[in-house]
Design a protein around this motif. Structure first.
Motif, short mmCIF file in Angstrom:
data_model
loop_
_atom_site.label_atom_id
_atom_site.label_comp_id
_atom_site.label_asym_id
_atom_site.label_seq_id
_atom_site.Cartn_x
_atom_site.Cartn_y
_atom_site.Cartn_z
N HIS A 17 -9.22 11.94 -5.42
CA HIS A 17 -10.52 11.25 -4.43
C HIS A 17 -9.99 9.50 -4.37
CE1 HIS A 17 -12.28 14.99 -5.38
NE2 HIS A 17 -13.07 14.73 -4.07
N ALA A 18 -8.76 9.43 -4.80
CA ALA A 18 -8.49 7.93 -4.66
C ALA A 18 -8.40 7.32 -3.43
CB ALA A 18 -7.14 7.74 -5.42
N GLN A 19 -8.80 6.13 -3.08
CA GLN A 19 -8.79 5.47 -1.81
C GLN A 19 -7.28 4.89 -1.60
OE1 GLN A 19 -12.30 2.91 -1.53
NE2 GLN A 19 -12.16 3.71 0.51
N HIS A 20 -6.74 5.08 -0.46
CA HIS A 20 -5.33 4.64 -0.09
C HIS A 20 -5.45 3.35 0.94
CE1 HIS A 20 -4.16 8.51 -2.02
NE2 HIS A 20 -3.41 7.71 -2.62
N SER A 21 -4.47 2.73 0.92
CA SER A 21 -4.45 1.66 1.88
C SER A 21 -3.41 1.53 2.91
CB SER A 21 -4.86 0.36 1.28
OG SER A 21 -3.56 0.13 0.47
N ILE A 22 -3.87 1.18 4.19
CA ILE A 22 -2.74 0.78 5.17
C ILE A 22 -2.52 -0.64 5.27
CG2 ILE A 22 -1.76 1.43 7.39
CD1 ILE A 22 -2.53 3.77 5.73
N LYS A 23 -1.27 -1.00 4.89
CA LYS A 23 -1.02 -2.56 5.01
C LYS A 23 0.05 -2.74 5.84
CE LYS A 23 -2.21 -3.63 0.17
NZ LYS A 23 -1.70 -4.00 -0.92
N GLY A 24 -0.09 -3.82 7.04
CA GLY A 24 0.93 -4.24 7.89
C GLY A 24 1.27 -5.85 7.84
N GLY A 68 1.44 -12.24 10.16
CA GLY A 68 0.22 -11.58 10.48
C GLY A 68 -0.03 -10.51 9.48
N ASN A 69 -1.00 -10.40 8.75
CA ASN A 69 -1.19 -9.49 7.78
C ASN A 69 -2.62 -8.76 7.92
OD1 ASN A 69 1.31 -9.97 6.36
ND2 ASN A 69 0.21 -11.57 5.25
N PHE A 70 -2.63 -7.61 7.67
CA PHE A 70 -3.62 -6.83 7.61
C PHE A 70 -3.91 -5.56 6.81
CE2 PHE A 70 -1.21 -4.44 11.04
CZ PHE A 70 -1.08 -3.27 10.38
N GLU A 71 -4.87 -5.19 6.23
CA GLU A 71 -5.13 -4.12 5.30
C GLU A 71 -6.32 -3.18 5.73
OE1 GLU A 71 -5.56 -3.04 0.63
OE2 GLU A 71 -5.31 -5.33 1.10
N ILE A 72 -6.18 -2.02 5.71
CA ILE A 72 -7.23 -1.11 5.88
C ILE A 72 -7.19 -0.13 4.88
CG2 ILE A 72 -8.26 0.80 7.64
CD1 ILE A 72 -6.72 -0.82 10.01
N LYS A 73 -8.60 -0.17 4.29
CA LYS A 73 -8.80 0.90 3.52
C LYS A 73 -9.26 2.20 4.01
CE LYS A 73 -8.48 -1.46 -0.76
NZ LYS A 73 -7.38 -1.02 -1.62
N LEU A 74 -8.46 3.24 3.45
CA LEU A 74 -8.87 4.73 4.08
C LEU A 74 -9.98 5.43 3.10
CD1 LEU A 74 -5.21 6.08 4.85
CD2 LEU A 74 -7.09 5.62 6.47
N PRO A 75 -10.96 6.09 4.07
CA PRO A 75 -11.98 6.68 3.15
C PRO A 75 -11.32 7.69 2.10
CG PRO A 75 -11.86 7.36 5.28
CD PRO A 75 -11.07 6.16 5.17
N SER A 76 -11.88 8.18 1.12
CA SER A 76 -11.37 9.26 0.19
C SER A 76 -11.22 10.35 0.84
CB SER A 76 -12.23 8.99 -1.09
OG SER A 76 -13.53 9.54 -0.64
N SER A 77 -11.94 10.72 1.92
CA SER A 77 -12.01 12.02 2.71
C SER A 77 -10.76 12.04 3.58
CB SER A 77 -13.11 12.17 3.22
OG SER A 77 -13.55 11.21 4.30
N ALA A 78 -9.80 10.81 3.78
CA ALA A 78 -8.95 10.84 4.87
C ALA A 78 -7.87 11.99 4.84
CB ALA A 78 -8.19 9.55 4.94
N LYS A 79 -7.45 12.60 5.71
CA LYS A 79 -6.78 13.70 5.77
C LYS A 79 -5.40 13.13 5.99
CE LYS A 79 -10.32 17.11 7.01
NZ LYS A 79 -10.89 18.04 7.94
N LYS A 101 -1.68 11.17 1.57
CA LYS A 101 -2.15 10.88 0.26
C LYS A 101 -1.29 10.03 -0.53
CE LYS A 101 -5.64 13.46 0.86
NZ LYS A 101 -7.07 13.22 1.15
N GLU A 102 -0.99 8.98 0.26
CA GLU A 102 -0.25 7.75 -0.52
C GLU A 102 -0.52 6.34 0.24
OE1 GLU A 102 4.26 8.26 -0.50
OE2 GLU A 102 4.11 8.62 1.62
N ASN A 103 -0.33 5.32 -0.80
CA ASN A 103 -0.35 4.08 0.16
C ASN A 103 0.81 3.96 1.16
OD1 ASN A 103 -2.55 2.97 -1.12
ND2 ASN A 103 -1.20 2.21 -2.98
N VAL A 104 0.51 3.15 2.45
CA VAL A 104 1.61 2.79 3.61
C VAL A 104 1.62 1.52 3.91
CG1 VAL A 104 2.08 3.44 5.74
CG2 VAL A 104 1.06 5.15 4.44
N SER A 105 2.59 0.91 3.55
CA SER A 105 2.90 -0.74 4.21
C SER A 105 4.22 -0.72 4.74
CB SER A 105 2.78 -1.35 2.74
OG SER A 105 4.02 -1.27 1.79
N PHE A 106 4.08 -1.56 5.78
CA PHE A 106 5.18 -1.83 6.41
C PHE A 106 5.23 -3.28 7.08
CE2 PHE A 106 1.72 0.65 8.72
CZ PHE A 106 1.61 -0.25 9.82
#
Length: 456
Positions: A17-24, A68-79, A101-106
């Motif tokens: 149920h961990a929250q993952h993040s999307i970073k760009g 320019g940096n951004f980060e979005i936390k995904l809800p734990s229910s994200a599929k 089900k893993e952090n994504v950064s690019f």
């Protein structure tokens, strides 16, 4: 022992149920300071979250550069699925990636997002990018050998073609093996090209092979492929690029044939509806009324009633109701004690339908010019539809200054029903109709009206 088992279960539950993040990180930075994250589902985008872009600076070759940096936390229910980070509403203003089900950064260049993206986190995206890089290089090499042989039949490239063909096959096989049981597996498999095992000797054979094998690896029942931009991009490629002709009439035939081929591959009715709607929206950009009507009549209207979106159909047909080639929407008015309908009016070979108003300064300049110009046009009649809030000024003005025209009073001005049907948002607005009331032109100004009528 029981405590250890309980702790282990709690740990697994926490991880699942961990929250993952999307970073760009984007460079150069844009004026836009926001990013919206969507999950792609079929042909639609489902909103997930949004955030602001923060400007930072980093050292590159000893020089500070804005990022320019951004980060979005995904809800734990994200599929797991295909996701899209949008940072600009027009053009290529988004980055597509997979989440499983893993952090994504690019990091990426916002002007060339798909071509210049490097993933720092996410094993699946790194692997898929590596595959796309390797298969593209080898496929381009194979294509260049084939094209060289077509350009110069004297070249003996048969054996070299076979070598490169084997290399393409090996790359594909390698990545299909590596990605087994991963989310990206169906995308790797679907990306494979069905190349000819032997070098082809004619352009027609080469193009036919591409066209005839285009759908061999595409599985329209695979949920991962359906819920991504992969299949919709392939559909666009097939309809608009693979099936192309310089001849307009032939192109319309090719559009219809390609649509039939695409829709024959889709078995799920709800997804077929989405594809039809998607294609209608694509043809809407070029105002291809013939193909839009074809899609509605031949396919959309034959879907189960519960799947048809009446609002979508009404809105699209209304939006295109006054495009060139359409029969002008009907309306009626009183003239000399009689009710007259546009559809049954038959006193001319051509008609100028103009929406105007006595409160419009442009109209009071152009309408008298039009009246003077039309005096010697016996086969052309003017229907002047006035958008007014009351009748007094209009009655006085038309009787005094505009005799001989068909005059229609449209009360409530911009809210007038006919004005809304014709999508009038400025006056004067001109439509040129033939004797059957088909819209043949939509001139912008009076000079354009005169120019068109002079050609008749």
């Amino acid at each position: 022992m029981k405590k250890n088992i309980l702790a282990f279960i709690l740990l697994i539950a926490a991880i699942s149920h961990a929250q993952h993040s999307i970073k760009g990180s984007m460079s150069p930075i844009l004026e836009s300071d926001w990013v919206i994250l969507y999950k792609i589902e079929g042909t639609k985008q489902v909103f997930i979250n949004n955030t602001n872009i923060k400007t930072d600076s980093i050292l590159i070759s000893g020089k500070k550069q804005a990022v320019g940096n951004f980060e979005i936390k995904l809800p734990s229910s994200a599929k797991p699925g295909a996701y899209r980070a949008t940072y600009r509403l027009e053009g290529e203003g988004f980055v597509d990636f997979f989440y499983n089900k893993e952090n994504v950064s690019f990091i990426f260049n916002p002007d060339y997002p798909q071509e210049a993206i490097a993933f720092q986190e996410s094993s699946e995206n790194k692997l898929y990018n590596a595959y796309m890089r390797d298969i593209s290089l080898t496929q381009r090499q194979l294509d260049s050998v084939q094209i060289a042989a077509l350009q110069d039949p004297e070249l003996n490239l048969k054996e070299y073609y076979k070598e490169v063909y084997k290399e393409v096959e090996n790359v594909q096989k390698k990545y299909e093996e590596i990605t087994k049981n991963k989310y990206i597996a169906p995308f790797v498999k679907a990306s494979a090209r069905f190349n000819s095992t032997e070098i082809l000797s004619s352009v027609n054979d080469y193009l036919s092979n591409i066209k005839n094998t285009f759908f061999k690896t595409l599985d329209f029942s695979n949920e991962a492929l359906v819920n991504s931009s992969f299949l919709t991009n392939r559909i666009l490629e097939y309809v608009f690029y693979i099936n192309y002709s310089d001849d307009e009439a032939q192109q319309q035939i090719l559009y219809k044939e390609s649509i039939e081929t695409v829709l024959s591959k889709v078995k799920k009715e709800s997804y077929k509806r989405d594809i039809i709607q998607y294609l209608i929206e694509q043809f809407e950009t070029s105002k291809n009324l013939e193909i839009i009507d074809y899609l509605f009549k031949t396919h959309y209207n034959k879907l189960p009633v519960n799947l048809q979106d009446k609002k979508f159909k009404t809105e699209k047909l209304a939006l295109l109701a006054v495009e060139i080639g359409r029969i002008a929407p009907d309306f009626s008015w009183n003239e000399r004690g009689k009710t007259i309908k546009l559809s049954t009016l038959n006193d001319a070979e051509q008609y100028v339908l103009v929406f105007w108003s006595t409160s419009c300064s442009h109209c009071l300049r152009e309408i008298p010019q039009l009246h003077t110009y039309m005096k010697n046009k016996a086969t052309i009649k003017v229907i002047a539809f006035a958008l007014e809030n009351d009748t007094f000024v209009w009655e006085t003005y038309t009787k005094t200054n505009l005799p001989g025209w068909h005059h229609v009073l449209g009360l409530n001005k911009w809210e007038n029903k006919t004005a809304r049907t014709y999508q009038i948002n400025a006056t004067p607005t001109y439509f040129l109709l033939d004797k059957n009331k088909k819209i043949v032109a939509k001139p912008n100004e009076i000079k354009d009206v005169k120019e068109y009528l002079e050609k008749l």
